[in-house]
Design a protein around this motif. Structure first.
Motif, PDB file in Angstrom:
ATOM      1  N   PHE A 131      10.844   1.242  21.828  1.00  0.00           N
ATOM      2  CA  PHE A 131      12.269   1.271  22.160  1.00  0.00           C
ATOM      3  C   PHE A 131      13.020   2.325  21.352  1.00  0.00           C
ATOM      4  O   PHE A 131      14.063   2.806  21.773  1.00  0.00           O
ATOM      5  CB  PHE A 131      12.911  -0.099  21.896  1.00  0.00           C
ATOM      6  CG  PHE A 131      12.507  -1.147  22.886  1.00  0.00           C
ATOM      7  CD1 PHE A 131      13.244  -1.349  24.045  1.00  0.00           C
ATOM      8  CD2 PHE A 131      11.393  -1.938  22.666  1.00  0.00           C
ATOM      9  CE1 PHE A 131      12.877  -2.317  24.962  1.00  0.00           C
ATOM     10  CE2 PHE A 131      11.026  -2.914  23.574  1.00  0.00           C
ATOM     11  CZ  PHE A 131      11.759  -3.105  24.734  1.00  0.00           C
ATOM     12  N   THR A 132      12.504   2.655  20.164  1.00  0.00           N
ATOM     13  CA  THR A 132      13.170   3.599  19.278  1.00  0.00           C
ATOM     14  C   THR A 132      12.204   4.722  18.921  1.00  0.00           C
ATOM     15  O   THR A 132      11.005   4.638  19.183  1.00  0.00           O
ATOM     16  CB  THR A 132      13.659   2.901  17.998  1.00  0.00           C
ATOM     17  OG1 THR A 132      12.522   2.448  17.244  1.00  0.00           O
ATOM     18  CG2 THR A 132      14.561   1.714  18.340  1.00  0.00           C
ATOM     19  N   ASP A 133      12.733   5.770  18.303  1.00  0.00           N
ATOM     20  CA  ASP A 133      11.905   6.928  17.975  1.00  0.00           C
ATOM     21  C   ASP A 133      10.884   6.614  16.881  1.00  0.00           C
ATOM     22  O   ASP A 133       9.737   7.078  16.947  1.00  0.00           O
ATOM     23  CB  ASP A 133      12.786   8.096  17.520  1.00  0.00           C
ATOM     24  CG  ASP A 133      13.603   8.685  18.652  1.00  0.00           C
ATOM     25  OD1 ASP A 133      13.231   8.495  19.826  1.00  0.00           O
ATOM     26  OD2 ASP A 133      14.642   9.315  18.357  1.00  0.00           O
ATOM     27  N   GLN A 186      14.274   0.725  10.924  1.00  0.00           N
ATOM     28  CA  GLN A 186      15.421   1.359  10.263  1.00  0.00           C
ATOM     29  C   GLN A 186      16.029   0.394   9.274  1.00  0.00           C
ATOM     30  O   GLN A 186      16.213  -0.802   9.576  1.00  0.00           O
ATOM     31  CB  GLN A 186      16.480   1.789  11.279  1.00  0.00           C
ATOM     32  CG  GLN A 186      17.686   2.488  10.671  1.00  0.00           C
ATOM     33  CD  GLN A 186      18.760   2.830  11.683  1.00  0.00           C
ATOM     34  OE1 GLN A 186      18.625   2.526  12.870  1.00  0.00           O
ATOM     35  NE2 GLN A 186      19.827   3.452  11.227  1.00  0.00           N
ATOM     36  N   TRP A 244      20.813  -1.300  18.466  1.00  0.00           N
ATOM     37  CA  TRP A 244      19.712  -0.576  17.831  1.00  0.00           C
ATOM     38  C   TRP A 244      18.584  -0.292  18.814  1.00  0.00           C
ATOM     39  O   TRP A 244      17.942   0.760  18.744  1.00  0.00           O
ATOM     40  CB  TRP A 244      19.175  -1.377  16.642  1.00  0.00           C
ATOM     41  CG  TRP A 244      18.087  -0.648  15.917  1.00  0.00           C
ATOM     42  CD1 TRP A 244      18.229   0.453  15.117  1.00  0.00           C
ATOM     43  CD2 TRP A 244      16.687  -0.940  15.955  1.00  0.00           C
ATOM     44  NE1 TRP A 244      17.005   0.858  14.643  1.00  0.00           N
ATOM     45  CE2 TRP A 244      16.041   0.022  15.145  1.00  0.00           C
ATOM     46  CE3 TRP A 244      15.923  -1.920  16.579  1.00  0.00           C
ATOM     47  CZ2 TRP A 244      14.669   0.030  14.951  1.00  0.00           C
ATOM     48  CZ3 TRP A 244      14.556  -1.917  16.381  1.00  0.00           C
ATOM     49  CH2 TRP A 244      13.930  -0.957  15.580  1.00  0.00           C
ATOM     50  N   ALA A 245      18.358  -1.205  19.753  1.00  0.00           N
ATOM     51  CA  ALA A 245      17.271  -1.041  20.724  1.00  0.00           C
ATOM     52  C   ALA A 245      17.664  -0.173  21.917  1.00  0.00           C
ATOM     53  O   ALA A 245      16.898  -0.088  22.875  1.00  0.00           O
ATOM     54  CB  ALA A 245      16.803  -2.410  21.210  1.00  0.00           C
ATOM     55  N   GLY A 246      18.829   0.441  21.866  1.00  0.00           N
ATOM     56  CA  GLY A 246      19.212   1.361  22.932  1.00  0.00           C
ATOM     57  C   GLY A 246      20.156   0.780  23.963  1.00  0.00           C
ATOM     58  O   GLY A 246      20.331   1.364  25.036  1.00  0.00           O
ATOM     59  N   ILE A 303      12.275  -7.230  19.392  1.00  0.00           N
ATOM     60  CA  ILE A 303      13.259  -6.540  18.559  1.00  0.00           C
ATOM     61  C   ILE A 303      13.666  -7.519  17.470  1.00  0.00           C
ATOM     62  O   ILE A 303      14.154  -8.611  17.746  1.00  0.00           O
ATOM     63  CB  ILE A 303      14.486  -6.105  19.381  1.00  0.00           C
ATOM     64  CG1 ILE A 303      14.062  -5.180  20.523  1.00  0.00           C
ATOM     65  CG2 ILE A 303      15.522  -5.438  18.476  1.00  0.00           C
ATOM     66  CD1 ILE A 303      13.414  -3.872  20.080  1.00  0.00           C
ATOM     67  N   GLU A 335      10.522  -3.033  15.341  1.00  0.00           N
ATOM     68  CA  GLU A 335       9.873  -3.471  16.574  1.00  0.00           C
ATOM     69  C   GLU A 335       8.635  -4.257  16.155  1.00  0.00           C
ATOM     70  O   GLU A 335       7.542  -3.719  16.029  1.00  0.00           O
ATOM     71  CB  GLU A 335       9.540  -2.267  17.447  1.00  0.00           C
ATOM     72  CG  GLU A 335      10.770  -1.472  17.859  1.00  0.00           C
ATOM     73  CD  GLU A 335      10.455  -0.269  18.721  1.00  0.00           C
ATOM     74  OE1 GLU A 335       9.665  -0.401  19.682  1.00  0.00           O
ATOM     75  OE2 GLU A 335      11.000   0.821  18.427  1.00  0.00           O
ATOM     76  N   ASP A 387       4.932   3.476  11.481  1.00  0.00           N
ATOM     77  CA  ASP A 387       5.822   3.988  12.514  1.00  0.00           C
ATOM     78  C   ASP A 387       5.040   4.168  13.812  1.00  0.00           C
ATOM     79  O   ASP A 387       3.847   3.824  13.900  1.00  0.00           O
ATOM     80  CB  ASP A 387       6.507   5.285  12.070  1.00  0.00           C
ATOM     81  CG  ASP A 387       5.530   6.440  11.794  1.00  0.00           C
ATOM     82  OD1 ASP A 387       4.421   6.475  12.396  1.00  0.00           O
ATOM     83  OD2 ASP A 387       5.884   7.316  10.981  1.00  0.00           O
TER      84      ASP A 387
END
Length: 274
Positions: free
Chosen positions: A25-27, A31, A96-98, A131, A173, A154
Motif C-alpha cells: 500500500f505504501t512505498d 513510518q 497513511w494507506a493512501g 494496516i 503493513e 521494507d
C-alpha cells in the motif's frame, strides 16, 4: 531452504511467500510518527497506574514459542479504552494507506515485555492485520542509550532497526513486512498497544492464509530429514540471517525443542500480535 525440519521449513516458506505475495500500500511499508498527544496521555495514564501495582499484573499466556524471555510479558487490560483508541485512530491509518476505507479488527495490549525479551521475526495474519500500528507508551531501560528497536523489513527486503520513543508510533503493513525484536531488551519493561485494520472493499483486499498456502512451491519439502526442526518457532522466520537473540541452537535431530530459559510450555491460544 537449508532447513532440515519439516515443520520449521514449512513455516519459513509461509512467511517468505506471504511477504512477497501480498501487494503493498505504501512505498516503504512503515513510518514512524508522533502519537496524537491526547491518545498518548490516556494510554500513559493507564500504564502508569498498572505499573504502580506491578506484582499484581497478570502474565500473558501462550507466547513462549515466539517471545523468548526470562519471564512472559505482563499484561494491562485496557477494556473500552483499547477500542476507543482504535476507532479514533482509524482516519490516520486510512490516510497513511493512501485513502482507502478500513475497518478495525484488533486492539491488543498493553503488553509489557520484560527484561531479556526477544521476539521472533514474523508476519501477521493476512486476513485481518493489514494496516497496523505499534503505539509505544512507556518503557524502563537500564540505560537510555541502549533502546530496544523493532527490526522490520521494507518492501525491498532491507532490514531496519527502529527505536521508538515514548509517545511515538510505527505505522506498518504488518501482514507483509517481516518484523520482530532481534536483540534483547535490557530493562524492566517495554509497553505498547497493537492496533490493526483491514480494507473494507473486498476488491482491494480479500487475501487469506489459504492463498499463501496455495502459493508455496511443491518442492518445499525436498530433502527434509526430520519432522520438526530445532529452531521452529511457530509462524516465524528462523533462518540464520533473521535469527533472534535467545533462539534455540541449530541442531539436527527429532528431540524436543528447548529454550535456554526453560520457558513454560503449557500455554494455550497464541495471541494475534507480537
Amino acid at each position: 531452504m537449508e532447513l532440515t525440519g519439516s515443520d520449521e521449513r514449512w513455516e519459513n516458506w509461509m512467511q517468505y511467500v506471504q511477504s512477497r505475495y501480498l501487494p503493498p500500500f505504501t512505498d516503504v511499508g512503515f513510518q514512524v510518527v508522533q502519537t496524537p498527544p491526547h491518545i498518548h496521555a490516556k494510554l500513559k495514564a493507564a500504564v502508569d497506574k498498572a505499573v504502580a501495582q506491578w506484582d499484581s499484573l497478570p502474565f500473558e499466556q501462550g507466547v513462549s514459542d515466539s517471545i523468548y524471555a526470562f519471564e512472559s510479558p505482563k499484561f494491562v487490560f485496557l477494556h473500552d479504552l483499547a477500542w476507543e483508541v482504535i476507532r479514533e485512530m482509524l482516519p490516520l491509518h486510512e490516510a497513511w494507506a493512501g485513502g482507502i476505507k478500513l475497518r478495525p479488527t484488533s486492539a491488543y495490549g498493553v503488553r509489557l515485555y520484560q527484561n531479556g525479551s526477544t521476539i521472533v521475526m514474523h508476519n501477521d495474519k493476512p486476513q485481518t492485520h493489514v494496516i497496523s500500528s505499534i503505539i509505544h507508551i512507556a518503557h524502563q531501560y537500564d540505560d537510555d542509550n541502549e533502546p530496544w528497536p523493532i527490526h522490520i523489513e521494507d518492501h525491498d527486503g532491507n532490514l531496519h532497526a527502529v527505536a521508538l520513543e515514548e509517545g511515538q508510533m510505527l505505522f506498518y503493513e504488518s501482514a507483509k513486512c517481516l518484523h520482530g525484536r532481534m536483540r534483547t531488551l535490557k530493562g524492566k519493561y517495554y509497553g505498547s498497544l497493537f492496533i490493526h485494520y483491514q480494507p473494507v472493499d473486498k476488491n482491494v483486499w480479500s487475501y487469506t492464509v489459504e492463498d499463501i498456502i496455495a502459493a508455496i512451491p511443491p518442492h518445499w519439502s525436498e530433502n527434509v530429514e526430520e519432522d520438526h526442526g530445532s529452531r521452529w518457532a511457530g509462524q516465524a522466520i528462523t533462518t540464520d540471517s533473521r535469527v533472534v537473540d535467545n533462539a534455540p541452537p541449530r541442531t539436527f535431530n527429532n528431540g524436543p525443542r528447548m529454550n535456554q530459559y526453560d520457558l513454560e510450555d503449557d500455554y494455550t491460544d497464541v495471541p494475534d500480535e507480537l
